[in-house]
Write a protein that holds these residues in place. Structure first.
Motif, PDB file in Angstrom:
ATOM      1  N   THR A  22       0.837  -1.195   0.000  1.00  0.00           N
ATOM      2  CA  THR A  22       0.000   0.000   0.000  1.00  0.00           C
ATOM      3  C   THR A  22       0.874   1.249   0.000  1.00  0.00           C
ATOM      4  O   THR A  22       1.731   1.413   0.865  1.00  0.00           O
ATOM      5  CB  THR A  22      -0.914   0.028   1.246  1.00  0.00           C
ATOM      6  N   LEU A  23       0.669   2.114  -0.986  1.00  0.00           N
ATOM      7  CA  LEU A  23       1.403   3.373  -1.066  1.00  0.00           C
ATOM      8  C   LEU A  23       0.963   4.275   0.078  1.00  0.00           C
ATOM      9  O   LEU A  23      -0.230   4.496   0.278  1.00  0.00           O
ATOM     10  CB  LEU A  23       1.121   4.055  -2.410  1.00  0.00           C
ATOM     11  N   TYR A  24       1.928   4.797   0.849  1.00  0.00           N
ATOM     12  CA  TYR A  24       1.546   5.696   1.929  1.00  0.00           C
ATOM     13  C   TYR A  24       2.239   7.055   1.876  1.00  0.00           C
ATOM     14  O   TYR A  24       1.846   7.966   2.607  1.00  0.00           O
ATOM     15  CB  TYR A  24       1.744   5.053   3.310  1.00  0.00           C
ATOM     16  N   GLN A  25       3.240   7.216   1.023  1.00  0.00           N
ATOM     17  CA  GLN A  25       3.893   8.515   0.950  1.00  0.00           C
ATOM     18  C   GLN A  25       4.617   8.657  -0.386  1.00  0.00           C
ATOM     19  O   GLN A  25       5.255   7.716  -0.860  1.00  0.00           O
ATOM     20  CB  GLN A  25       4.897   8.667   2.092  1.00  0.00           C
ATOM     21  N   THR A  26       4.506   9.861  -0.984  1.00  0.00           N
ATOM     22  CA  THR A  26       5.193  10.161  -2.241  1.00  0.00           C
ATOM     23  C   THR A  26       5.956  11.467  -2.090  1.00  0.00           C
ATOM     24  O   THR A  26       5.412  12.450  -1.593  1.00  0.00           O
ATOM     25  CB  THR A  26       4.190  10.296  -3.403  1.00  0.00           C
ATOM     26  N   TYR A  27       7.208  11.455  -2.506  1.00  0.00           N
ATOM     27  CA  TYR A  27       8.026  12.664  -2.557  1.00  0.00           C
ATOM     28  C   TYR A  27       8.220  13.016  -4.020  1.00  0.00           C
ATOM     29  O   TYR A  27       8.676  12.193  -4.806  1.00  0.00           O
ATOM     30  CB  TYR A  27       9.402  12.430  -1.916  1.00  0.00           C
ATOM     31  N   ASN A  28       7.892  14.250  -4.389  1.00  0.00           N
ATOM     32  CA  ASN A  28       8.050  14.708  -5.768  1.00  0.00           C
ATOM     33  C   ASN A  28       9.269  15.620  -5.829  1.00  0.00           C
ATOM     34  O   ASN A  28       9.184  16.805  -5.538  1.00  0.00           O
ATOM     35  CB  ASN A  28       6.795  15.437  -6.225  1.00  0.00           C
ATOM     36  N   TYR A  29      10.408  15.055  -6.181  1.00  0.00           N
ATOM     37  CA  TYR A  29      11.648  15.818  -6.237  1.00  0.00           C
ATOM     38  C   TYR A  29      11.747  16.674  -7.486  1.00  0.00           C
ATOM     39  O   TYR A  29      12.532  17.617  -7.522  1.00  0.00           O
ATOM     40  CB  TYR A  29      12.855  14.880  -6.171  1.00  0.00           C
ATOM     41  N   SER A  30      10.978  16.352  -8.521  1.00  0.00           N
ATOM     42  CA  SER A  30      11.073  17.094  -9.774  1.00  0.00           C
ATOM     43  C   SER A  30      10.646  18.544  -9.609  1.00  0.00           C
ATOM     44  O   SER A  30      11.007  19.394 -10.412  1.00  0.00           O
ATOM     45  CB  SER A  30      10.248  16.423 -10.868  1.00  0.00           C
ATOM     46  N   GLN A  31       9.887  18.844  -8.563  1.00  0.00           N
ATOM     47  CA  GLN A  31       9.422  20.209  -8.332  1.00  0.00           C
ATOM     48  C   GLN A  31      10.262  20.945  -7.295  1.00  0.00           C
ATOM     49  O   GLN A  31       9.983  22.087  -6.970  1.00  0.00           O
ATOM     50  CB  GLN A  31       7.963  20.197  -7.909  1.00  0.00           C
TER      51      GLN A  31
END
Length: 141
Positions: free
Chosen positions: A46-55
């Motif tokens: 289950t996905l619980y956290q996403t980090y978007n480094y591209s921004q």
């Protein structure tokens, strides 16, 4: 004779098309990459956290390079209040076997290649509790 030429032509066409397909799915991870996303999953997937480094400019300036001589180079940046600050460049050793890349640093880190195309690389890091992180990179030109 016509049948033989036709068969050879067909074999040539098929071999050319399969080569181009395999180059895309078996593209080399050798080269320079920048991180786009890091996605954390529980042990059940289950996905619980996403980090978007591209921004995030500083983190997106960081590069990771796999060299053909077994060296892995991390050239990273962090944000300090107002500016992007370059950290010391770090060089580690890595080995590659099958779909596993092992990076030797302070700790040994095993990364599993999930996707590897000419422009995208996804690596999976499994934690001791079987939770895992998928790290998505894009090739730096």
């Amino acid at each position: 004779m016509k049948k033989l030429i036709l068969l050879l032509s067909l074999a040539f066409i098929l071999s050319c098309s399969s080569d181009s397909d395999s180059n895309e799915t078996n593209a080399s991870f050798i080269g320079k990459w920048t991180i786009e996303f890091e996605k954390d999953y529980t042990s059940t997937g289950t996905l619980y956290q996403t980090y978007n480094y591209s921004q995030e400019e500083c983190y997106h300036m960081t590069t990771y390079e796999f060299k053909t001589n077994g060296q892995f180079i991390k050239d990273s940046y962090d944000f300090d209040a107002f500016n992007c600050v370059r950290n010391p460049v770090r060089t580690y050793n890595y080995t590659h076997s099958g779909n596993t890349i092992t990076i030797t640093a302070n700790e040994i880190e095993n990364l599993i290649i999930v996707e590897n195309t000419s422009n995208d690389l996804k690596l999976k890091k499994v934690n001791p509790d079987n939770s895992f992180t998928i790290i998505e990179y894009s090739r730096v030109n």
